[in-house]
Scaffold this active site. Structure first.
Site, mmCIF file in Angstrom:
data_model
loop_
_atom_site.group_PDB
_atom_site.id
_atom_site.type_symbol
_atom_site.label_atom_id
_atom_site.label_comp_id
_atom_site.label_asym_id
_atom_site.label_seq_id
_atom_site.Cartn_x
_atom_site.Cartn_y
_atom_site.Cartn_z
ATOM 1 N N GLU A 210 0.819 -1.223 0.000
ATOM 2 C CA GLU A 210 0.000 0.000 0.000
ATOM 3 C C GLU A 210 0.845 1.262 0.000
ATOM 4 O O GLU A 210 0.538 2.233 -0.690
ATOM 5 C CB GLU A 210 -0.955 -0.006 1.197
ATOM 6 C CG GLU A 210 -2.151 -0.930 1.059
ATOM 7 C CD GLU A 210 -1.825 -2.387 1.296
ATOM 8 O OE1 GLU A 210 -2.688 -3.251 1.012
ATOM 9 O OE2 GLU A 210 -0.699 -2.674 1.773
ATOM 10 N N HIS A 279 -9.636 -5.514 10.783
ATOM 11 C CA HIS A 279 -10.262 -5.325 9.484
ATOM 12 C C HIS A 279 -11.618 -4.646 9.591
ATOM 13 O O HIS A 279 -12.411 -4.690 8.651
ATOM 14 C CB HIS A 279 -10.446 -6.676 8.770
ATOM 15 C CG HIS A 279 -9.176 -7.363 8.422
ATOM 16 N ND1 HIS A 279 -8.373 -7.943 9.360
ATOM 17 C CD2 HIS A 279 -8.562 -7.562 7.225
ATOM 18 C CE1 HIS A 279 -7.314 -8.481 8.765
ATOM 19 N NE2 HIS A 279 -7.403 -8.254 7.466
#
Length: 476
Positions: A210, A279
């Protein structure tokens, strides 16, 4: 037309500096971005770049000159087809602070100033008056026109895909990059069909890094492209937070408005279903805290499409927070490809008269369910979908509170320093005399998200929680 080159400021506190060296001579041809001179203070040295092309017609301040005041004309550029010595157009002379002011205020200038959040926003100085003093909220962003054309039923997933496809057809500088967006057609199938239509040069699979591909996207935006960077989840965007905040959000300010970053960071945000603490986090208040970013979090498919199109066209970095649970939900969506939703405008999705409930993303559905529960008990609730978190449409919320005299805020993120906290403070500053009860906040329980389904349900706001808060502020 000839234009003046002004002595720039290196910082908000700089008032003068030394013009240490000219790198161009009188009569030299100049292109935008060419370095004209170097200036320095006792703390830093900076290059002065040309913002237009032309010919360096006059040097007004000799190199080596000290104590040159900020905004003093130091040179004159003329067009290549103009005669030498033509009178220059007077240049605007902003204050040193205004020259480096951040482009995006934290709220729509509560208590002073003007709102410049849509389109090509430009740096505008804060009035220094703060947000208090009982001043009204700024004029609201104009709402999207009332749509009366044909609609079709689409899922949120399809609406997002259509928004990207339409903007990629419209503008060849738009491209999509992220993990599994191409060959796999998106981890949640949001980019389905885009690789086939636009090819691998504009729909790009990235490695699982990322920080790396977010940085590539930011650099592409600095260079004039319009990237859409997809994160498989915004929890993973924590790896890229330096690129998002220190590079994308701050560079327009730090360059004095010379380097824009038209980029969209998008992907699912908040809780899904049984994916546990790492998450399931909502990052709305994290990103809304940062000047230089716009933060959008839609609920319906129509708003998801209209706001994503607006985000792609915006000259600023936009955080576009989706929700995995919403991807498969269906709504009516306008079929007009030119229909967009303005960033910075909330929407009343259920009119009411006795209590205002604000929410965003998936919590809008929870708020509407709570409103139905309240209606059975004779309480008429108005539900507002915030849609945009930053800039926040306080004008619409204030107008509702002036009518209902009560406010309940709903979010799935944690309560401390959340969006509800900001709304509570804003109502104290802008609508205090209209409140008949304290603002009530409904938020996720202040613990990491549990994995077990029964505990996850207890950790997230449910419609009965919202209804109970509304009854409490109505003294029922």
């Amino acid at each position: 037309m000839s234009t003046q080159v002004l002595m720039p400021a290196l910082s908000p506190t700089m008032t003068e500096g030394k013009l240490s060296k000219w790198l161009k001579a009188k009569g030299d041809a100049v292109k935008a971005g060419d370095v004209l001179a170097e200036i320095e203070t006792d703390k830093a040295t900076m290059e002065v770049e040309a913002v237009d092309e032309g010919v360096l017609d006059q040097i007004l301040v000799a190199e080596g000159t000290e104590n040159v005041a900020v905004n003093t004309p130091i040179a004159v550029l003329r067009g290549e087809d103009e005669a030498a010595g033509a009178a220059p157009a007077p240049a605007a002379k902003p204050s040193p602070a205004a020259a480096v002011q951040a482009p995006t205020p934290a709220l729509p200038q509560i208590g002073g100033g003007s709102q410049k959040e849509t389109g090509a926003s430009s740096p505008s100085p804060d009035t220094g008056e703060g947000r208090g003093g009982g001043k009204p909220a700024a004029a609201p962003v104009a709402a999207e026109p009332e749509y009366s054309g044909p609609t079709a039923t689409h899922t949120v997933r399809e609406a997002l895909r259509d928004a990207m496809a339409e903007e990629m057809r419209r503008d060849p500088s738009v491209f999509l990059m992220g993990e599994e967006v191409a060959e796999y057609q998106g981890a949640y199938k949001v980019s389905q069909g885009l690789l086939e239509e636009f090819g691998p040069d504009r729909v790009i699979d990235t490695p699982i890094t990322e920080h790396g591909f977010a940085g590539l996207g930011v650099g592409a935006a600095f260079s004039g492209l319009r990237p859409i960077v997809e994160f498989m989840t915004f929890n993973f965007a924590m790896q890229a937070i330096d690129q998002i905040i220190n590079s994308a959000a701050k560079t327009n300010y730090m360059s004095g408005g010379q380097m824009r970053c038209p980029i969209v960071f998008r992907g699912p945000n908040g809780a899904a279903a049984r994916v546990a603490a790492q998450h399931s986090q909502c990052y709305a208040s994290w990103y809304a805290h940062c000047p230089g970013l716009k933060v959008v979090s839609p609920w319906s498919a129509a708003d998801a499409k209209g706001l994503l199109k607006a985000a792609i066209r915006d000259p600023n970095p936009v955080i576009f927070l989706e929700n995995e649970i919403l991807y498969g939900q269906s709504f009516e969506v306008p079929e007009d490809p030119d229909w967009i939703v303005p960033i910075g405008k909330a929407k009343v999705v259920r009119p009411g008269s006795q209590v205002t409930i604000t929410a965003f993303s998936r919590m809008v559905g929870v708020a509407l369910e709570a409103a139905e529960l309240l209606a059975k008990e004779g309480i008429d609730a108005e539900v507002i979908d915030l849609r945009t978190i930053r800039p926040l449409d306080t004008a619409t919320i204030v107008a509702s509170v002036q009518k209902t005299n009560r406010l309940v805020t709903v979010e799935e993120g944690w309560p401390f320093a959340g969006i509800g906290s900001e709304l509570a403070a804003a109502m104290m500053e802008l609508a205090f005399d209209h409140l008949d009860a304290p603002v009530a906040r409904v938020a996720g329980v202040d613990v990491p998200m549990p994995y077990a389904a029964n505990l996850e349900k207890l950790a997230l706001p449910q419609a009965p929680h919202v209804a109970e808060a509304a009854k409490r502020v109505c003294y029922r």
